[in-house]
Design an enzyme around this catalytic site. Structure first.
Site, PDB file in Angstrom:
ATOM      1  N   HIS A 222      11.464 -21.770  17.697  1.00  0.00           N
ATOM      2  CA  HIS A 222      12.807 -21.944  17.121  1.00  0.00           C
ATOM      3  C   HIS A 222      13.742 -20.829  17.591  1.00  0.00           C
ATOM      4  O   HIS A 222      13.335 -19.919  18.287  1.00  0.00           O
ATOM      5  CB  HIS A 222      12.701 -22.039  15.599  1.00  0.00           C
ATOM      6  N   ASN A 291       3.143 -20.958  -4.215  1.00  0.00           N
ATOM      7  CA  ASN A 291       3.518 -19.630  -3.714  1.00  0.00           C
ATOM      8  C   ASN A 291       3.681 -19.770  -2.211  1.00  0.00           C
ATOM      9  O   ASN A 291       2.696 -19.890  -1.481  1.00  0.00           O
ATOM     10  CB  ASN A 291       2.459 -18.581  -4.044  1.00  0.00           C
TER      11      ASN A 291
HETATM   12  C1  LIG Z   1      13.270 -30.664  12.324  1.00  0.00           C
HETATM   13  C2  LIG Z   1      12.099 -29.839  11.879  1.00  0.00           C
HETATM   14  N1  LIG Z   1      11.901 -29.655  10.565  1.00  0.00           N
HETATM   15  C3  LIG Z   1      10.872 -28.920  10.107  1.00  0.00           C
HETATM   16  C4  LIG Z   1       9.983 -28.322  10.961  1.00  0.00           C
HETATM   17  C5  LIG Z   1       8.831 -27.539  10.421  1.00  0.00           C
HETATM   18  O1  LIG Z   1       8.901 -26.189  10.687  1.00  0.00           O
HETATM   19  P1  LIG Z   1       7.560 -25.281  10.656  1.00  0.00           P
HETATM   20  O2  LIG Z   1       6.830 -25.562  11.911  1.00  0.00           O
HETATM   21  O3  LIG Z   1       8.050 -23.885  10.550  1.00  0.00           O
HETATM   22  O4  LIG Z   1       6.785 -25.719   9.462  1.00  0.00           O
HETATM   23  C6  LIG Z   1      10.135 -28.506  12.345  1.00  0.00           C
HETATM   24  C7  LIG Z   1       9.186 -27.868  13.275  1.00  0.00           C
HETATM   25  O5  LIG Z   1       9.435 -27.639  14.422  1.00  0.00           O
HETATM   26  C8  LIG Z   1      11.221 -29.278  12.810  1.00  0.00           C
HETATM   27  O6  LIG Z   1      11.395 -29.495  14.124  1.00  0.00           O
END
Ligand SMILES: Cc1ncc(COP(=O)(O)O)c(C=O)c1O
Length: 476
Positions: A222, A291
């Site tokens: 990200h 949590n």
């Molecule tokens: C649009 C979107 N929402 C939520 C997430 C979930 O994030 P995480 O991988 O930090 O759980 C992602 C993961 O890439 C995503 O692309």
């Protein structure tokens, strides 16, 4: 006060030296070295911040977390931000907060419906089902990756629809003018999944600041990272802050930060539930919570990353534009992603629908949709890129309705619909856009770790794959 111990200064100096040594640029060997689609971009400052925080050994969310929460809220222009341990946790907390009894008639109850989009990341949708609500899928516009907002009214059921929850696909803001108008007219909650869009602007304002709640992911691909991590943003409604914190922090009623006692001034002055008068507020639970907090060293790293956000966003934009220019001659075979409200692209930039709000994506990736009549398939292109070690991804879960988890839920319901039971989800229309993205879309990276040589190599490989014989047309 700055730590005066000589060992402390020495450790930090050695840390900086080591990171600088490890990061000395080595030349890129095209075809030998991988070109990842994303990854951590950092220098000695992030590592030093992490080491400092480890030496302080606070560990649980504390001073670094507080500081990051404040700067994130400022960067987004929202009331407050609350760190969690992933974007998926952020989504879970955001939806769970809306189930609180304290929201009265606007509470999300079992069987209530939440409008979402069919193609995307699964954990935008799973918290809806985990909270016993029903996702209602509308289609994606394959040219933008975002919702076909003209389907919103068809998805709406008075008295049942309570919220809209959708993502800004790959950093491309969805049509916030249409979605916020729809939510306001029908008194619906809006959660923006801003996990892939930190830094995107819509009508001059950051995405993630339009809904009631929004979410971030700080997983390494990200825009900024703290390893595992994420955040829930409270855009303006202070009531939601208490709920988000409660669901994140065990479901508790008490709002003391960790390590603090008696913030409310009446720690032993409450009588709630059937607990005795004066029961310790720290151990009173008004919700069935979790949590989901991250740790302070992670937040220390996140703080440095956030300071670099503007540079990261501009590098992503520049990389996206380079790929778009380099690949312009492939339009016969490939549809390139368009920002919402854009009608086309030329060397001079995008053309826009007249009078539409300005859209400035903070790109997560560079998406291409292989045309159905192209002489190669999307999977063929992916294989060719793999052969050259060029990282590539499909649009996450594709049409989520076709994922095994949802197919199983649907089949279980169809086989044995208990009296009065609701279907696990609802679909509006035929989802042809989501299917097209599932079958034809692929994206490659634009992350700030890519250099010009890598971008040129990627462009050459994509072009060769599209024109050359090496990419066999495979059936998908
Ligand atoms: C649009 C979107 N929402 C939520 C997430 C979930 O994030 P995480 O991988 O930090 O759980 C992602 C993961 O890439 C995503 O692309």
């Amino acid at each position: 006060m700055e730590n005066q111990e000589p060992e402390y200064a020495q450790i930090l100096e050695l840390t900086r030296q080591l990171v600088r040594k490890r990061q000395q640029a080595s030349s890129f060997q095209a075809g030998q070295d991988p070109v990842p689609y994303a990854g951590r971009v950092y220098d000695e400052r992030e590592v030093e911040a992490g080491v400092r925080s480890m030496l302080d050994f606070w560990l649980t969310l504390g001073p670094e977390g507080d500081a990051l929460e404040r700067s994130l809220a400022t960067a987004l222009g929202v009331r407050s931000s609350h760190l969690v341990n992933s974007g998926s946790s952020a989504n879970l907390v955001a939806v769970s907060a809306l189930t609180s009894h304290s929201l009265g008639a606007r509470r999300l109850c079992p069987g209530d419906e939440v409008i979402t989009v069919a193609a995307g990341f699964p954990t935008t949708v799973s918290p809806i089902i985990q909270n016993r609500a029903v996702p209602v899928f509308i289609d994606n516009d394959p040219s933008t990756g975002n919702a076909r907002v003209e389907q919103l009214e068809d998805a709406f059921v008075p008295g049942k629809t309570k919220a809209v929850f959708m993502a800004h696909t790959l950093g491309n803001p969805f049509d916030l003018a249409a979605v916020t108008d729809f939510c306001q007219r029908h008194d619906l909650w809006l959660i923006e999944d801003n996990c892939d869009a930190l830094g995107s602007l819509y009508d001059g304002r950051p995405t993630g600041s339009f809904g009631d709640l929004s979410t971030q992911s700080f997983y390494p691909p990200h825009h900024i990272t703290m390893g595992e991590g994420g955040a829930v943003n409270i855009v303006r409604n202070a009531r939601l802050k208490v709920l988000v914190e409660s669901f994140r922090d065990w479901g508790r009623d008490c709002w003391c930060a960790s390590g603090c006692d008696d913030t409310c001034g009446k720690r032993f002055g409450w009588q709630l539930g059937e607990l005795p008068e004066g029961y310790d507020h720290k151990y009173i639970y008004t919700h069935l919570g979790y949590n989901l907090k991250p740790t302070d060293p992670q937040a220390a790293i996140g703080r440095v990353q956030l300071e670099k956000l503007a540079t990261f966003v501009s590098a992503r934009s520049s990389n996206w534009n380079t790929l778009r220019r380099n690949l312009a001659d492939l339009e016969e075979h490939v549809d390139f992603m368009l920002p919402t409200h854009a009608t086309g692209w030329s060397e001079a930039g995008f053309s826009w629908q007249p009078g539409s709000p300005e859209v400035d994506p903070s790109w997560f990736g560079f998406m291409m949709v292989v045309k159905e009549n192209a002489p190669f398939s999307r999977t063929g292109l992916a294989n060719a890129l793999d052969q050259h070690k060029i990282g590539n991804r499909m649009l996450f879960g594709g049409n989520l309705v076709r994922q095994p988890a949802l197919v199983r839920l649907r089949r279980e319901y169809e086989k044995n619909p208990a009296a009065g039971a609701q279907p696990p989800f609802r679909v509006v229309g035929d989802l042809t856009g989501a299917d097209r993205l599932m079958n034809q879309a692929i994206f490659v990276g634009v992350y700030p770790g890519l250099n010009d040589e890598q971008l040129t190599f990627m462009s050459d490989c994509i072009r060769q794959a599209c024109h050359g014989q090496s990419v066999a047309k495979t059936v998908v």
